[in-house]
Design a protein around this motif. Sequence first.
Motif, PDB file in Angstrom:
ATOM      1  N   GLU A  63     -31.431  -3.406 -47.614  1.00  0.00           N
ATOM      2  CA  GLU A  63     -32.511  -4.250 -48.120  1.00  0.00           C
ATOM      3  C   GLU A  63     -32.772  -3.645 -49.526  1.00  0.00           C
ATOM      4  O   GLU A  63     -32.960  -4.543 -50.462  1.00  0.00           O
ATOM      5  N   ARG A  64     -33.096  -2.309 -49.549  1.00  0.00           N
ATOM      6  CA  ARG A  64     -33.392  -1.712 -51.001  1.00  0.00           C
ATOM      7  C   ARG A  64     -32.428  -2.014 -52.040  1.00  0.00           C
ATOM      8  O   ARG A  64     -32.689  -2.381 -53.295  1.00  0.00           O
ATOM      9  N   ALA A  65     -31.084  -2.062 -51.443  1.00  0.00           N
ATOM     10  CA  ALA A  65     -30.026  -2.114 -52.665  1.00  0.00           C
ATOM     11  C   ALA A  65     -30.022  -3.725 -53.266  1.00  0.00           C
ATOM     12  O   ALA A  65     -29.965  -4.059 -54.412  1.00  0.00           O
ATOM     13  N   ILE A  66     -30.273  -4.545 -52.108  1.00  0.00           N
ATOM     14  CA  ILE A  66     -30.372  -6.207 -52.489  1.00  0.00           C
ATOM     15  C   ILE A  66     -31.475  -6.256 -53.432  1.00  0.00           C
ATOM     16  O   ILE A  66     -31.545  -6.894 -54.499  1.00  0.00           O
ATOM     17  N   ASN A  67     -32.624  -5.719 -53.238  1.00  0.00           N
ATOM     18  CA  ASN A  67     -33.890  -5.852 -53.940  1.00  0.00           C
ATOM     19  C   ASN A  67     -33.758  -5.119 -55.371  1.00  0.00           C
ATOM     20  O   ASN A  67     -34.105  -5.718 -56.440  1.00  0.00           O
ATOM     21  N   SER A  68     -32.972  -4.305 -55.423  1.00  0.00           N
ATOM     22  CA  SER A  68     -32.588  -3.583 -56.510  1.00  0.00           C
ATOM     23  C   SER A  68     -31.861  -4.601 -57.675  1.00  0.00           C
ATOM     24  O   SER A  68     -32.022  -4.451 -58.818  1.00  0.00           O
ATOM     25  N   ILE A  69     -31.064  -5.269 -57.076  1.00  0.00           N
ATOM     26  CA  ILE A  69     -30.503  -6.415 -57.888  1.00  0.00           C
ATOM     27  C   ILE A  69     -31.326  -7.616 -58.218  1.00  0.00           C
ATOM     28  O   ILE A  69     -31.502  -8.078 -59.217  1.00  0.00           O
ATOM     29  N   ILE A  70     -32.235  -7.978 -57.128  1.00  0.00           N
ATOM     30  CA  ILE A  70     -32.990  -9.178 -57.564  1.00  0.00           C
ATOM     31  C   ILE A  70     -33.934  -8.912 -58.516  1.00  0.00           C
ATOM     32  O   ILE A  70     -34.410  -9.659 -59.476  1.00  0.00           O
TER      33      ILE A  70
ATOM     34  N   HIS B   6     -31.390  -8.525 -66.216  1.00  0.00           N
ATOM     35  CA  HIS B   6     -30.475  -9.487 -66.487  1.00  0.00           C
ATOM     36  C   HIS B   6     -30.191 -10.528 -65.458  1.00  0.00           C
ATOM     37  O   HIS B   6     -29.925 -10.220 -64.355  1.00  0.00           O
ATOM     38  N   THR B   7     -30.532 -11.744 -65.454  1.00  0.00           N
ATOM     39  CA  THR B   7     -30.383 -12.531 -64.481  1.00  0.00           C
ATOM     40  C   THR B   7     -29.222 -13.452 -64.283  1.00  0.00           C
ATOM     41  O   THR B   7     -29.063 -14.319 -63.210  1.00  0.00           O
ATOM     42  N   ALA B   8     -28.254 -13.255 -65.083  1.00  0.00           N
ATOM     43  CA  ALA B   8     -26.565 -13.934 -64.960  1.00  0.00           C
ATOM     44  C   ALA B   8     -26.004 -13.178 -63.957  1.00  0.00           C
ATOM     45  O   ALA B   8     -24.802 -12.465 -64.486  1.00  0.00           O
ATOM     46  N   TRP B   9     -26.156 -13.120 -62.722  1.00  0.00           N
ATOM     47  CA  TRP B   9     -25.481 -12.341 -61.836  1.00  0.00           C
ATOM     48  C   TRP B   9     -25.387 -13.062 -60.479  1.00  0.00           C
ATOM     49  O   TRP B   9     -25.997 -13.934 -60.085  1.00  0.00           O
ATOM     50  N   GLU B  10     -24.279 -12.959 -59.748  1.00  0.00           N
ATOM     51  CA  GLU B  10     -24.259 -13.343 -58.336  1.00  0.00           C
ATOM     52  C   GLU B  10     -23.934 -11.925 -57.448  1.00  0.00           C
ATOM     53  O   GLU B  10     -23.168 -10.977 -57.996  1.00  0.00           O
ATOM     54  N   LEU B  11     -24.533 -12.208 -56.222  1.00  0.00           N
ATOM     55  CA  LEU B  11     -24.184 -10.909 -55.371  1.00  0.00           C
ATOM     56  C   LEU B  11     -23.321 -11.466 -54.251  1.00  0.00           C
ATOM     57  O   LEU B  11     -23.555 -12.475 -53.566  1.00  0.00           O
TER      58      LEU B  11
ATOM     59  N   ASP C 247     -22.451  -0.118 -53.363  1.00  0.00           N
ATOM     60  CA  ASP C 247     -22.608   0.347 -51.941  1.00  0.00           C
ATOM     61  C   ASP C 247     -23.951  -0.142 -51.403  1.00  0.00           C
ATOM     62  O   ASP C 247     -25.042   0.239 -51.942  1.00  0.00           O
ATOM     63  N   SER C 248     -24.129  -0.197 -50.032  1.00  0.00           N
ATOM     64  CA  SER C 248     -25.009  -0.960 -49.347  1.00  0.00           C
ATOM     65  C   SER C 248     -26.163   0.180 -49.009  1.00  0.00           C
ATOM     66  O   SER C 248     -27.381  -0.215 -48.883  1.00  0.00           O
ATOM     67  N   ASP C 249     -25.867   1.400 -49.374  1.00  0.00           N
ATOM     68  CA  ASP C 249     -26.848   2.451 -49.345  1.00  0.00           C
ATOM     69  C   ASP C 249     -27.499   3.034 -50.518  1.00  0.00           C
ATOM     70  O   ASP C 249     -27.928   4.093 -50.706  1.00  0.00           O
ATOM     71  N   ASP C 250     -26.744   2.315 -51.961  1.00  0.00           N
ATOM     72  CA  ASP C 250     -27.251   2.990 -53.103  1.00  0.00           C
ATOM     73  C   ASP C 250     -28.124   1.800 -53.705  1.00  0.00           C
ATOM     74  O   ASP C 250     -28.487   0.668 -53.136  1.00  0.00           O
ATOM     75  N   ARG C 251     -28.277   1.966 -54.936  1.00  0.00           N
ATOM     76  CA  ARG C 251     -29.340   0.663 -55.721  1.00  0.00           C
ATOM     77  C   ARG C 251     -28.939   0.882 -57.074  1.00  0.00           C
ATOM     78  O   ARG C 251     -28.558   1.997 -57.738  1.00  0.00           O
ATOM     79  N   PHE C 252     -29.229   0.048 -58.045  1.00  0.00           N
ATOM     80  CA  PHE C 252     -29.095  -0.181 -59.182  1.00  0.00           C
ATOM     81  C   PHE C 252     -30.390   0.271 -59.977  1.00  0.00           C
ATOM     82  O   PHE C 252     -31.584  -0.255 -59.380  1.00  0.00           O
ATOM     83  N   GLY C 253     -30.319   1.099 -60.874  1.00  0.00           N
ATOM     84  CA  GLY C 253     -31.705   1.496 -61.541  1.00  0.00           C
ATOM     85  C   GLY C 253     -32.034   0.150 -62.703  1.00  0.00           C
ATOM     86  O   GLY C 253     -31.507  -0.734 -62.781  1.00  0.00           O
ATOM     87  N   VAL C 254     -33.373   0.373 -63.272  1.00  0.00           N
ATOM     88  CA  VAL C 254     -33.739  -0.871 -63.950  1.00  0.00           C
ATOM     89  C   VAL C 254     -32.786  -0.996 -65.039  1.00  0.00           C
ATOM     90  O   VAL C 254     -32.479   0.067 -65.884  1.00  0.00           O
ATOM     91  N   GLY C 255     -32.600  -2.224 -65.403  1.00  0.00           N
ATOM     92  CA  GLY C 255     -31.548  -2.592 -66.699  1.00  0.00           C
ATOM     93  C   GLY C 255     -30.142  -2.214 -66.559  1.00  0.00           C
ATOM     94  O   GLY C 255     -29.213  -2.399 -67.371  1.00  0.00           O
TER      95      GLY C 255
ATOM     96  N   VAL D 114     -27.680  -3.747 -64.951  1.00  0.00           N
ATOM     97  CA  VAL D 114     -26.772  -5.092 -64.971  1.00  0.00           C
ATOM     98  C   VAL D 114     -26.755  -5.384 -66.355  1.00  0.00           C
ATOM     99  O   VAL D 114     -25.744  -5.846 -66.954  1.00  0.00           O
ATOM    100  N   GLU D 115     -27.950  -5.157 -66.883  1.00  0.00           N
ATOM    101  CA  GLU D 115     -28.099  -5.691 -68.394  1.00  0.00           C
ATOM    102  C   GLU D 115     -27.168  -4.668 -69.078  1.00  0.00           C
ATOM    103  O   GLU D 115     -26.471  -5.192 -70.151  1.00  0.00           O
ATOM    104  N   ASN D 116     -27.186  -3.517 -68.864  1.00  0.00           N
ATOM    105  CA  ASN D 116     -26.328  -2.630 -69.511  1.00  0.00           C
ATOM    106  C   ASN D 116     -24.815  -2.724 -69.244  1.00  0.00           C
ATOM    107  O   ASN D 116     -23.992  -2.816 -70.314  1.00  0.00           O
ATOM    108  N   LEU D 117     -24.534  -3.057 -68.236  1.00  0.00           N
ATOM    109  CA  LEU D 117     -23.097  -3.479 -67.753  1.00  0.00           C
ATOM    110  C   LEU D 117     -22.563  -4.775 -68.872  1.00  0.00           C
ATOM    111  O   LEU D 117     -21.638  -4.792 -69.562  1.00  0.00           O
ATOM    112  N   ALA D 118     -23.553  -5.628 -68.894  1.00  0.00           N
ATOM    113  CA  ALA D 118     -23.256  -6.971 -69.781  1.00  0.00           C
ATOM    114  C   ALA D 118     -23.060  -6.679 -71.050  1.00  0.00           C
ATOM    115  O   ALA D 118     -22.100  -7.103 -71.863  1.00  0.00           O
ATOM    116  N   SER D 119     -24.009  -5.833 -71.626  1.00  0.00           N
ATOM    117  CA  SER D 119     -24.080  -5.302 -72.942  1.00  0.00           C
ATOM    118  C   SER D 119     -22.930  -4.581 -73.358  1.00  0.00           C
ATOM    119  O   SER D 119     -22.434  -4.706 -74.476  1.00  0.00           O
ATOM    120  N   ASN D 120     -22.509  -3.908 -72.591  1.00  0.00           N
ATOM    121  CA  ASN D 120     -21.350  -2.962 -72.910  1.00  0.00           C
ATOM    122  C   ASN D 120     -19.841  -3.923 -72.927  1.00  0.00           C
ATOM    123  O   ASN D 120     -19.146  -3.718 -73.654  1.00  0.00           O
TER     124      ASN D 120
END
Length: 161
Positions: free
Chosen positions: A26-33, A37-42, A98-106, A108-114
């Motif tokens: 749940e934490r992992a999914i919430n880190s994406i939500i 950067h909002t142009a994503w799909e999980l 991975d389902s036991d990890d999470r993304f930090g703030v920004g 996905v935005e950094n991946l898109a920018s790269n």
Amino acid sequence: MRISIIMPSLLAPYPGAASKRPEKFERAINSIIKQTHTAWELIIISDGCFRTSSIYKEKFARYSNIKLIELPKQPIFSGNVRQAGIDIATGEVICFLDSDDRFGVGHVENLASNAISNPSMDWFYYNDYTQIDKDRSRNNERSLKKGNIGTSCIAFRRSMK
């Protein structure tokens, strides 16, 4: 730029598995939500895991950009689970969480920018472990050294050969 995030999920215990897997899922999914950067799909791939499907249906099915694929249990660490997500991904860039990890703030935005800044590169990474591990009690120096980045840091273009 649309980013597809692939998340294999098996919440049952197995050798070397993290503790508190449903909470971390749940934490992992919430880190994406919460990404800026909002142009994503999980794409969550349930690896024969009833608990994954149950949590998704109860808490996340209402999000149109979060999808669930239910597979019968695959051999442990099989590439079949990630490949099922890749096969239906629609993003220009694909990454993993991975389902036991999470993304930090920004993250996905950094991946898109790269990806935008480096149009000739097929794959790239963004290592934000310093962000996400601030509240962990364990020493994370090992994962910050060259050659030790996790799968959650790697992204590649859908068009990669």
